[in-house]
Scaffold this active site. Structure first.
Site, PDB file in Angstrom:
ATOM      1  CD  GLU A 149     -32.995 -56.803  16.727  1.00 53.05           C
ATOM      2  OE1 GLU A 149     -33.889 -56.954  17.135  1.00 53.05           O
ATOM      3  OE2 GLU A 149     -32.687 -55.793  16.167  1.00 53.05           O
ATOM      4  CG  HIS A 186     -30.146 -60.229  12.963  1.00 52.14           C
ATOM      5  ND1 HIS A 186     -30.880 -60.462  11.400  1.00 52.14           N
ATOM      6  CD2 HIS A 186     -30.242 -58.856  13.063  1.00 52.14           C
ATOM      7  CE1 HIS A 186     -31.343 -58.470  11.172  1.00 52.14           C
ATOM      8  NE2 HIS A 186     -30.816 -57.960  12.343  1.00 52.14           N
TER       9      HIS A 186
HETATM   10  O1  2HA Z   1     -27.541 -54.845  15.566  1.00 48.63           O
HETATM   11  O2  2HA Z   1     -28.923 -55.547  13.503  1.00 48.63           O
HETATM   12  O3  2HA Z   1     -31.456 -55.322  13.793  1.00 48.63           O
HETATM   13  C1  2HA Z   1     -27.883 -54.163  14.727  1.00 48.63           C
HETATM   14  C2  2HA Z   1     -29.245 -55.011  13.755  1.00 48.63           C
HETATM   15  C3  2HA Z   1     -30.194 -55.118  14.362  1.00 48.63           C
HETATM   16 ZN    ZN Z   2     -30.814 -55.837  11.490  1.00 46.49          ZN
END
Ligand code: 2HA
Ligand code: ZN
Length: 295
Positions: A139, A162
């Site tokens: 990502e 994230h």
């Molecule tokens: O890296 O969460 O979106 C693993 C994730 C991909």
């Molecule tokens: Zn993810």
């Protein structure tokens, strides 16, 4: 500069570079945060990723900035180009692709890396980490585009995070994925919500992750929002510090939890829009007025 000055300068550099990277506050923070997120159940297996824009001078106290271990090509899954011009030369601490948050604290040098965006904009220079030959998160294109977007509106932004927080994800399946309605529901769930994320929550429809397309879409949302939900996948958060960014996601997750605990029950009481106005006025925060239904 005289010879002795040169010697003194070189000595100072060596001394500076001798500070132990494992003790660096930015590495410790990353380890603690990943550990915390894993314990909260938000980042199963290799789920989640974090990137942390570092101060070059500070990194220079721990690492020789001229010692590039290897260069890693910078591309999304579909290898399309995206513009990293504004980030050239910047140094990031980034979680590794396929690595588990569960393991970061015990072995940061394998699970994390410190990379600098290369002059040619086509790769990143590895300064430390990914010891087993690893690479930054898949990502990374999304993260870099989000950093650029956030820095344009807030020059102090440092962290993109994230994660797959459980209740936030559960809420995606039972609540309309409309930014106004979703934000409004979250704001109703805890008194502090509208003060913590007065800019609301942006939402992207389900999209293929790891691609430049989702990166572009997320970074566009990040012009207006510090929080972006990836429908049926997870959430992106942005902030000035690790604590602030974690705290944003944590507050959304708490609100989503209250929602999931109560959504199937008759609602007897709620925080009214006029009460939320009193809150934002008391704390003096600018908020998305259009996300409230004020008479
Ligand atoms: O890296 O969460 O979106 C693993 C994730 C991909
Ligand atoms: Zn993810």
């Amino acid at each position: 500069m005289g010879f002795m000055d040169e010697v003194r300068k070189a000595g100072a550099t060596i001394k500076r570079a001798c500070k132990d990277i494992f003790d660096a506050p930015f590495v410790r923070e990353m380890c603690d945060t990943a550990d915390n997120m894993y314990r909260l159940g938000w980042d199963e297996r290799n789920g989640g990723n974090i990137s942390y824009l570092l101060d070059e001078k500070e990194v220079g106290e721990y690492l020789d900035l001229n010692d590039v271990k290897r260069t890693i090509p910078l591309m999304g899954v579909n290898a399309a180009n995206f513009d990293v011009s504004s980030l050239v030369g910047k140094i990031f601490l980034v979680t590794g692709t396929g690595k588990y948050f569960k393991n970061v604290k015990a072995d940061p040098e394998t699970n994390l890396g410190i990379v600098r965006i290369a002059e040619d904009k086509k790769g990143v220079e590895l300064l430390w980490g990914y010891k087993d030959g690893g690479r930054p998160t898949s990502e990374l294109p999304s993260h870099l585009m989000c950093h650029a977007a956030r820095l344009a509106v807030d020059p102090e932004n440092r962290v993109i995070m994230h994660s797959h927080p459980t209740h936030t994800l559960a809420m995606n399946y039972v609540h309309e994925l409309d930014e106004k309605k979703f934000t409004h529901t979250l704001w109703e769930m805890c008194t502090e919500c509208i003060v913590v994320f007065p800019d609301g929550v942006g939402i992207l429809p389900w999209m293929l992750c790891g691609t430049d397309e989702i990166g572009v879409a997320t970074s566009k949302k990040m012009h207006d929002f510090r929080l972006v939900v990836w429908a049926m996948h997870g959430i992106y958060g942005a902030g000035k510090t690790m604590d602030e960014t974690f705290g944003l996601i944590e507050t959304v997750e708490k609100a989503a939890q209250i929602y999931m605990l109560t959504a199937h029950l008759p609602r007897v009481n709620t925080i009214k829009d006029e009460d939320m106005v009193k809150l934002v006025e008391l704390f003096g925060v600018k908020y998305r007025k259009d996300f409230l239904d004020l008479k």
